[in-house]
Motif scaffolding. Structure first.
Motif, PDB file in Angstrom:
ATOM      1  N   ALA A 115     -42.545 -68.862  -6.961  1.00 15.59           N
ATOM      2  CA  ALA A 115     -42.835 -67.816  -7.458  1.00 15.59           C
ATOM      3  C   ALA A 115     -43.850 -67.783  -8.854  1.00 15.59           C
ATOM      4  N   ALA A 116     -43.971 -66.735  -9.498  1.00 15.65           N
ATOM      5  CA  ALA A 116     -45.000 -66.982 -10.534  1.00 15.65           C
ATOM      6  C   ALA A 116     -44.677 -67.772 -11.536  1.00 15.65           C
ATOM      7  N   VAL A 117     -45.610 -68.454 -12.062  1.00 14.20           N
ATOM      8  CA  VAL A 117     -45.666 -69.599 -13.133  1.00 14.20           C
ATOM      9  C   VAL A 117     -45.797 -68.790 -14.475  1.00 14.20           C
ATOM     10  N   THR A 118     -44.684 -68.913 -15.174  1.00 14.00           N
ATOM     11  CA  THR A 118     -44.477 -68.098 -16.536  1.00 14.00           C
ATOM     12  C   THR A 118     -44.852 -68.731 -17.544  1.00 14.00           C
ATOM     13  N   ALA A 119     -44.817 -70.241 -17.665  1.00 16.10           N
ATOM     14  CA  ALA A 119     -45.307 -71.077 -18.826  1.00 16.10           C
ATOM     15  C   ALA A 119     -45.843 -72.206 -18.552  1.00 16.10           C
ATOM     16  N   VAL A 120     -46.825 -72.826 -19.151  1.00 16.40           N
ATOM     17  CA  VAL A 120     -47.258 -74.268 -18.931  1.00 16.40           C
ATOM     18  C   VAL A 120     -47.537 -74.974 -20.108  1.00 16.40           C
ATOM     19  N   GLU A 121     -47.122 -76.218 -20.534  1.00 18.59           N
ATOM     20  CA  GLU A 121     -46.964 -76.952 -21.761  1.00 18.59           C
ATOM     21  C   GLU A 121     -47.258 -78.373 -21.306  1.00 18.59           C
ATOM     22  N   PHE A 122     -48.165 -79.077 -22.189  1.00 17.16           N
ATOM     23  CA  PHE A 122     -48.461 -80.563 -22.108  1.00 17.16           C
ATOM     24  C   PHE A 122     -47.283 -81.220 -22.998  1.00 17.16           C
ATOM     25  N   ALA A 123     -46.774 -82.215 -22.153  1.00 20.72           N
ATOM     26  CA  ALA A 123     -45.745 -83.251 -22.626  1.00 20.72           C
ATOM     27  C   ALA A 123     -46.637 -84.174 -23.368  1.00 20.72           C
ATOM     28  N   ASN A 124     -47.758 -84.685 -22.844  1.00 19.86           N
ATOM     29  CA  ASN A 124     -48.606 -85.429 -23.418  1.00 19.86           C
ATOM     30  C   ASN A 124     -49.960 -85.384 -22.417  1.00 19.86           C
TER      31      ASN A 124
END
Length: 241
Positions: free
Chosen positions: A106-115
């Motif tokens: 389904a749609a990707v609602t958020a992306v974040e880098f852990a490193n």
């Protein structure tokens, strides 16, 4: 498409680039490169007709881009789309250099880098996934104890904790990035959690909700009896930083 020589209008080159409609065409001043735009596939193609080779194949998200995040070093930009894919872009050239193997349904609602080498994505499919940017693969999946849809996500400064807010039930799930274990569930909001953000120094987590409130949680000092600090707003809160 066909390439014709003037004034005789004789065909000098014919090629099929895509099964979809070509919406626009442009020729560079030297007439060596041809640029094609395909709206349905969200593609930009640049073709050198003399050598019959691609110079560039650039593809965006189908159905629109939902979220974006910079890597800690500022070199890479990750985007998530309604099509369930995560793409990586070079912030200097502006080009998409890889589309990660599709793992969300389904749609990707958020992306974040852990490193700089790990990017996390949250989705309406009820999963948060960690992607290895060396091998370009999904190496860990974080799930809730009950089915839900994740609308927001945040990673702490150390890259050790990831949190995701859901649409219903209205709560925030907290996992260990390394082990994938669900370590805590934060409840108290009366509407979908639309935004999450960690304090850059103290490590407290702020959650914004459509219920018109922002709650601040201290995940490191939290116990069963501790209550978050709450800030009320007169309308739905859709983001927080």
């Amino acid at each position: 498409f066909g390439l014709y020589e003037l004034p005789s209008v004789s065909n000098i080159h014919t090629l099929s680039l895509s099964h979809s409609t070509i919406g626009t065409v442009s020729i560079n001043p030297s007439a060596d490169w041809l640029a094609f735009g395909c709206p349905k596939t969200q593609q930009l193609l640049i073709w050198e007709w003399r050598s019959e080779t691609y110079i560039l194949k650039q593809s965006g998200h189908a159905y629109g881009m939902r979220c974006v995040s910079y890597s800690p070093d500022g070199i890479v930009v990750a985007t998530g789309g309604e099509d369930g894919t995560v793409k990586l872009w070079n912030s200097q050239s502006g080009f998409c250099y890889v589309t990660l193997p599709k793992s969300h349904t389904a749609a990707v609602t958020a992306v974040e880098f852990a490193n700089p080498t790990v990017v996390l994505s949250a989705s309406l499919d009820g999963t948060v996934r960690a992607h290895d940017l060396h091998r370009y693969r999904n190496f860990k999946t974080y799930t809730s104890d009950i089915p839900c849809q994740f609308l927001s996500m945040a990673v702490d400064k150390s890259g050790e904790i990831v949190c995701a807010g859901s649409t219903e039930p209205f709560r925030v799930c907290v996992w260990s990035v390394q082990t994938g274990k669900l370590t805590d569930i934060l409840t108290g909001h009366m509407g979908p959690i639309a935004g999450l953000a960690f304090h850059p120094i103290r490590g407290t987590l702020a959650s914004a909700s459509w219920d018109g409130s922002v709650k601040v949680w201290d995940l490191y000092k939290r116990d069963g009896n501790s209550a978050p600090e709450t800030f009320e707003n007169g309308a739905d809160v859709v983001c927080v930083a």
